[in-house]
Design a protein around this motif. Structure first.
Motif, PDB file in Angstrom:
ATOM      1  N   VAL A 159       0.851  -1.194   0.000  1.00  0.00           N
ATOM      2  CA  VAL A 159       0.000   0.000   0.000  1.00  0.00           C
ATOM      3  C   VAL A 159       0.885   1.242   0.000  1.00  0.00           C
ATOM      4  O   VAL A 159       1.618   1.495   0.958  1.00  0.00           O
ATOM      5  CB  VAL A 159      -0.942   0.031   1.214  1.00  0.00           C
ATOM      6  CG1 VAL A 159      -1.805   1.294   1.176  1.00  0.00           C
ATOM      7  CG2 VAL A 159      -1.813  -1.216   1.249  1.00  0.00           C
ATOM      8  N   ILE A 160       0.812   1.984  -1.090  1.00  0.00           N
ATOM      9  CA  ILE A 160       1.515   3.262  -1.206  1.00  0.00           C
ATOM     10  C   ILE A 160       0.466   4.359  -1.095  1.00  0.00           C
ATOM     11  O   ILE A 160      -0.591   4.291  -1.732  1.00  0.00           O
ATOM     12  CB  ILE A 160       2.261   3.359  -2.545  1.00  0.00           C
ATOM     13  CG1 ILE A 160       3.266   2.211  -2.664  1.00  0.00           C
ATOM     14  CG2 ILE A 160       2.959   4.711  -2.690  1.00  0.00           C
ATOM     15  CD1 ILE A 160       3.847   2.056  -4.056  1.00  0.00           C
ATOM     16  N   PHE A 161       0.743   5.365  -0.283  1.00  0.00           N
ATOM     17  CA  PHE A 161      -0.237   6.423  -0.042  1.00  0.00           C
ATOM     18  C   PHE A 161       0.307   7.734  -0.593  1.00  0.00           C
ATOM     19  O   PHE A 161       1.491   8.050  -0.418  1.00  0.00           O
ATOM     20  CB  PHE A 161      -0.497   6.570   1.457  1.00  0.00           C
ATOM     21  CG  PHE A 161      -1.855   7.097   1.797  1.00  0.00           C
ATOM     22  CD1 PHE A 161      -2.887   6.235   2.121  1.00  0.00           C
ATOM     23  CD2 PHE A 161      -2.111   8.455   1.789  1.00  0.00           C
ATOM     24  CE1 PHE A 161      -4.155   6.716   2.434  1.00  0.00           C
ATOM     25  CE2 PHE A 161      -3.369   8.958   2.098  1.00  0.00           C
ATOM     26  CZ  PHE A 161      -4.392   8.081   2.422  1.00  0.00           C
TER      27      PHE A 161
ATOM     28  N   THR B 263       8.531  13.685  10.487  1.00  0.00           N
ATOM     29  CA  THR B 263       9.035  13.586   9.120  1.00  0.00           C
ATOM     30  C   THR B 263       8.040  12.790   8.282  1.00  0.00           C
ATOM     31  O   THR B 263       7.120  12.151   8.813  1.00  0.00           O
ATOM     32  CB  THR B 263      10.395  12.885   9.085  1.00  0.00           C
ATOM     33  OG1 THR B 263      10.213  11.523   9.522  1.00  0.00           O
ATOM     34  CG2 THR B 263      11.400  13.580   9.995  1.00  0.00           C
ATOM     35  N   VAL B 264       8.237  12.815   6.967  1.00  0.00           N
ATOM     36  CA  VAL B 264       7.372  12.032   6.072  1.00  0.00           C
ATOM     37  C   VAL B 264       7.461  10.549   6.425  1.00  0.00           C
ATOM     38  O   VAL B 264       6.448   9.835   6.443  1.00  0.00           O
ATOM     39  CB  VAL B 264       7.767  12.272   4.602  1.00  0.00           C
ATOM     40  CG1 VAL B 264       6.961  11.349   3.680  1.00  0.00           C
ATOM     41  CG2 VAL B 264       7.538  13.729   4.215  1.00  0.00           C
ATOM     42  N   GLU B 265       8.665  10.069   6.714  1.00  0.00           N
ATOM     43  CA  GLU B 265       8.849   8.655   7.057  1.00  0.00           C
ATOM     44  C   GLU B 265       8.101   8.305   8.350  1.00  0.00           C
ATOM     45  O   GLU B 265       7.501   7.221   8.461  1.00  0.00           O
ATOM     46  CB  GLU B 265      10.343   8.336   7.215  1.00  0.00           C
ATOM     47  CG  GLU B 265      11.137   8.378   5.925  1.00  0.00           C
ATOM     48  CD  GLU B 265      11.386   9.792   5.414  1.00  0.00           C
ATOM     49  OE1 GLU B 265      11.276  10.753   6.243  1.00  0.00           O
ATOM     50  OE2 GLU B 265      11.667   9.972   4.214  1.00  0.00           O
ATOM     51  N   GLU B 266       8.109   9.211   9.306  1.00  0.00           N
ATOM     52  CA  GLU B 266       7.397   8.963  10.565  1.00  0.00           C
ATOM     53  C   GLU B 266       5.889   8.952  10.362  1.00  0.00           C
ATOM     54  O   GLU B 266       5.178   8.120  10.942  1.00  0.00           O
ATOM     55  CB  GLU B 266       7.792  10.020  11.602  1.00  0.00           C
ATOM     56  CG  GLU B 266       9.204   9.852  12.126  1.00  0.00           C
ATOM     57  CD  GLU B 266       9.668  11.020  12.966  1.00  0.00           C
ATOM     58  OE1 GLU B 266      10.564  10.826  13.805  1.00  0.00           O
ATOM     59  OE2 GLU B 266       9.141  12.151  12.788  1.00  0.00           O
TER      60      GLU B 266
ATOM     61  N   ARG C 187       4.821   3.198   1.579  1.00  0.00           N
ATOM     62  CA  ARG C 187       5.471   4.433   1.122  1.00  0.00           C
ATOM     63  C   ARG C 187       4.461   5.562   1.234  1.00  0.00           C
ATOM     64  O   ARG C 187       3.244   5.349   1.150  1.00  0.00           O
ATOM     65  CB  ARG C 187       5.936   4.310  -0.339  1.00  0.00           C
ATOM     66  CG  ARG C 187       7.127   3.414  -0.562  1.00  0.00           C
ATOM     67  CD  ARG C 187       8.431   3.987  -0.036  1.00  0.00           C
ATOM     68  NE  ARG C 187       8.770   5.271  -0.640  1.00  0.00           N
ATOM     69  CZ  ARG C 187       9.473   5.399  -1.775  1.00  0.00           C
ATOM     70  NH1 ARG C 187       9.866   4.319  -2.450  1.00  0.00           N
ATOM     71  NH2 ARG C 187       9.792   6.598  -2.244  1.00  0.00           N
ATOM     72  N   LEU C 188       4.953   6.773   1.375  1.00  0.00           N
ATOM     73  CA  LEU C 188       4.094   7.954   1.456  1.00  0.00           C
ATOM     74  C   LEU C 188       4.726   9.067   0.630  1.00  0.00           C
ATOM     75  O   LEU C 188       5.915   9.355   0.774  1.00  0.00           O
ATOM     76  CB  LEU C 188       3.920   8.405   2.909  1.00  0.00           C
ATOM     77  CG  LEU C 188       3.208   9.744   3.151  1.00  0.00           C
ATOM     78  CD1 LEU C 188       1.777   9.707   2.610  1.00  0.00           C
ATOM     79  CD2 LEU C 188       3.218  10.107   4.640  1.00  0.00           C
ATOM     80  N   VAL C 189       3.916   9.689  -0.221  1.00  0.00           N
ATOM     81  CA  VAL C 189       4.376  10.807  -1.039  1.00  0.00           C
ATOM     82  C   VAL C 189       3.423  11.975  -0.857  1.00  0.00           C
ATOM     83  O   VAL C 189       2.202  11.827  -1.034  1.00  0.00           O
ATOM     84  CB  VAL C 189       4.456  10.432  -2.533  1.00  0.00           C
ATOM     85  CG1 VAL C 189       4.958  11.631  -3.355  1.00  0.00           C
ATOM     86  CG2 VAL C 189       5.358   9.230  -2.747  1.00  0.00           C
ATOM     87  N   TYR C 190       3.968  13.117  -0.479  1.00  0.00           N
ATOM     88  CA  TYR C 190       3.189  14.349  -0.345  1.00  0.00           C
ATOM     89  C   TYR C 190       3.424  15.257  -1.551  1.00  0.00           C
ATOM     90  O   TYR C 190       4.517  15.297  -2.121  1.00  0.00           O
ATOM     91  CB  TYR C 190       3.636  15.125   0.891  1.00  0.00           C
ATOM     92  CG  TYR C 190       3.040  14.696   2.213  1.00  0.00           C
ATOM     93  CD1 TYR C 190       1.724  15.014   2.543  1.00  0.00           C
ATOM     94  CD2 TYR C 190       3.814  14.021   3.156  1.00  0.00           C
ATOM     95  CE1 TYR C 190       1.194  14.662   3.773  1.00  0.00           C
ATOM     96  CE2 TYR C 190       3.295  13.669   4.399  1.00  0.00           C
ATOM     97  CZ  TYR C 190       1.975  13.991   4.699  1.00  0.00           C
ATOM     98  OH  TYR C 190       1.452  13.650   5.916  1.00  0.00           O
ATOM     99  N   GLN C 191       2.407  16.032  -1.888  1.00  0.00           N
ATOM    100  CA  GLN C 191       2.555  17.107  -2.861  1.00  0.00           C
ATOM    101  C   GLN C 191       3.490  18.173  -2.296  1.00  0.00           C
ATOM    102  O   GLN C 191       3.510  18.425  -1.083  1.00  0.00           O
ATOM    103  CB  GLN C 191       1.179  17.747  -3.123  1.00  0.00           C
ATOM    104  CG  GLN C 191       1.151  18.843  -4.156  1.00  0.00           C
ATOM    105  CD  GLN C 191       1.051  18.281  -5.561  1.00  0.00           C
ATOM    106  OE1 GLN C 191       2.071  18.008  -6.200  1.00  0.00           O
ATOM    107  NE2 GLN C 191      -0.174  18.089  -6.038  1.00  0.00           N
TER     108      GLN C 191
END
Length: 506
Positions: free
Chosen positions: A390-392, A421-424, A433-437
């Motif tokens: 699951v990638i968000f 952080t993004v990883e946290e 995985r997590l990706v922000y705009q």
């Protein structure tokens, strides 16, 4: 966050206002109210609940008149008490009813000023009642006799701008004179006006979003400019004037991310087009960070993320699927008070189609991640349905700071990205995985929809508060009030911080 509407017609307006509030229901689910005028007499009905539940046939019959205002409310200041449903009424001078979308950042200081200097009593903890009384006081100060004209009204609004801080889009009726609408000098919250040509003459409709105009057959005329006031008298003559000293358009970026309907146009920018561009720019970042073979399918979290997810899948040449089915009878979980209620409502609101997840690496696209409650539940639902990975992805940047301009995200501890952080955050929501705009990409998405838009209120992403009156002490105070709702007292007003704010208002 609220939806407001004002109608000036040649026929009864009760049904028009009701229908407009239905079209704006997405902006507030807590309470609804309508006030109409017939001559110099107001009629009003308001209560907690959805628009369809608040107004019955008997209520509609008790709202006569060809001019009126309405509001659907989601409380971000004050309480959820039925007493704080809008519109609000004050009987002097002339009699005024008012509906407000936004949040005043200095309302507690203004409330004390009202009591000490203006001799006005505020009966609730609503900043909107404070705003009404400030307006009423300034109209009284500007009026030399017993009559009122547009120039006097505009003089009063100019004084309101000088005293009030925060975000506010307002519609109000002045008994026996007409309808007033105005917007804060930064244009943080939206407000537009439409016109309808009839055999009897012109009719006007003011609303938070253009969708309310189009749905009722009114032609979109224009957005109300930041700092501008519009006055429509009883003969349907429209007057307008810029009442702010230094107006500067900086609309709320979160309106385009989540709050507004996709079929609305705000300040010349199509919300739908902006969300498509968010998906395009997010796809570019995902292409840089995640190998192409790591994603099998793209799925939106219904509904506001759908345009971004569709465009993202198209740009990455990936399959697009609807993996979650939304229960249309459950309200927007973002607008629900309390984490426990939100968590329970996610499972009731969304149901996964297991066959779309089983054995796949899925990319879930949401409009934003605020508290993380919904994201955590959705990731778990995807895993329970058989997703192998699951990638968000969030079409908005990390929400790190409280919003004090009318969106219910005021407590830093509630924001999952604050101090992480993004990883946290990724670990907190249990995604792989997590990706922000990126914030620049978000702003560019809106500017692409209207190149004239250069500045935005984006404090929840960057911590820069456009009104210039928000400090760490202020944020501490509103968080304490949220946990222990005691109003600011005189000792607090005498503090150096509060005195500095009062000086800036005066």
């Amino acid at each position: 966050m609220c939806g407001i509407v004002g109608v000036v017609s040649h026929s009864p307006v009760n049904q028009l206002i009701y229908d407009a509030l239905l079209l704006l229901q997405h902006r507030g689910q807590d309470a609804a109210g309508i006030a109409t005028s017939q001559g110099s007499t107001f009629s009003m009905h308001k209560a907690n609940g959805l628009v369809r539940d608040v107004f019955r046939t008997r209520n509609m019959r008790s709202l006569p008149g060809t001019m009126g205002i309405g509001q659907c409310r989601y409380p971000t200041a004050g309480s959820s008490s039925e007493e704080e449903a809008q519109p609000f009424y004050v009987n002097a001078p002339f009699g005024i009813v008012l509906a407000h979308n936004g949040n005043l950042t200095n309302w507690e200081q203004l409330k004390i000023e009202m009591f000490r200097n203006d001799r006005r009593h505020i009966n609730t903890t609503s900043d909107s009642e404070v705003l009404l009384n400030v307006l009423a006081h300034e109209i009284q100060q500007a009026t030399t006799g017993y009559s009122l004209d547009p120039s006097t009204v505009f003089q009063a609004v100019a004084s309101v701008h000088r005293r009030v801080r925060g975000s506010y889009a307002v519609v109000a009726q002045i008994a026996g004179y007409g309808m007033l609408a105005f917007r804060d000098p930064h244009g943080i919250r939206p407000l537009c006006i439409g016109i309808n040509e009839t055999p009897d003459g012109k009719e006007y409709l003011l609303a938070s979003e253009s969708v309310a105009l189009e749905g009722l057959g009114f032609r979109f005329l224009r957005d109300v400019a930041p700092g501008e006031a519009i006055f429509i008298d009883l003969d349907r003559n429209l007057y307008s004037q810029q009442c702010a000293e230094t107006p500067e358009l900086a609309p709320c970026a979160f309106e385009f991310v989540y709050l507004a309907r996709p079929d609305s146009v705000i300040d010349g920018a199509s919300v739908y087009h902006a969300r498509l561009k968010m998906g395009e720019y997010l796809a570019e970042k995902i292409r840089r960070e995640i190998p192409a073979g790591d994603i099998d399918v793209v799925m939106p979290i219904p509904d506001s993320s759908r345009p971004s997810a569709i465009e993202l899948a198209l740009k990455l040449n990936l399959d697009y699927r609807e993996g979650f089915i939304k229960n249309r009878y459950i309200g927007r979980t973002f607008l629900m008070p309390g984490q426990a209620i939100r968590r329970k409502s996610v499972r009731q609101k969304l149901n996964a189609i297991g066959s779309e997840f089983k054995g796949k690496s899925v990319l879930l696209v949401d409009d934003s991640i605020v508290r993380g409650t919904t994201s955590l539940e959705i990731v778990q639902m995807a895993r329970d349905s058989g997703a192998k990975r699951v990638i968000f992805a969030s079409a908005a940047p990390p929400v790190k700071y409280p919003n004090v301009y009318g969106i219910d995200m005021p407590t830093r501890g509630e924001l999952i990205a604050h101090g992480r952080t993004v990883e946290e955050v990724c670990r907190e929501i249990t995604a792989d995985r997590l990706v922000y705009q990126d914030l620049d990409a978000l702003k560019r998405s809106i500017s692409d929809a209207n190149p004239a838009l250069k500045d935005f209120e984006a404090s929840c992403f960057d911590g820069k508060y456009i009104t210039g009156d928000i400090s760490r002490d202020y944020l501490d105070h509103i968080e304490n009030v949220r946990g222990n709702p005691a109003p600011m007292n005189e000792d607090m007003v005498r503090s150096p911080l509060a005195l500095k704010k009062l000086a800036s208002v005066e």
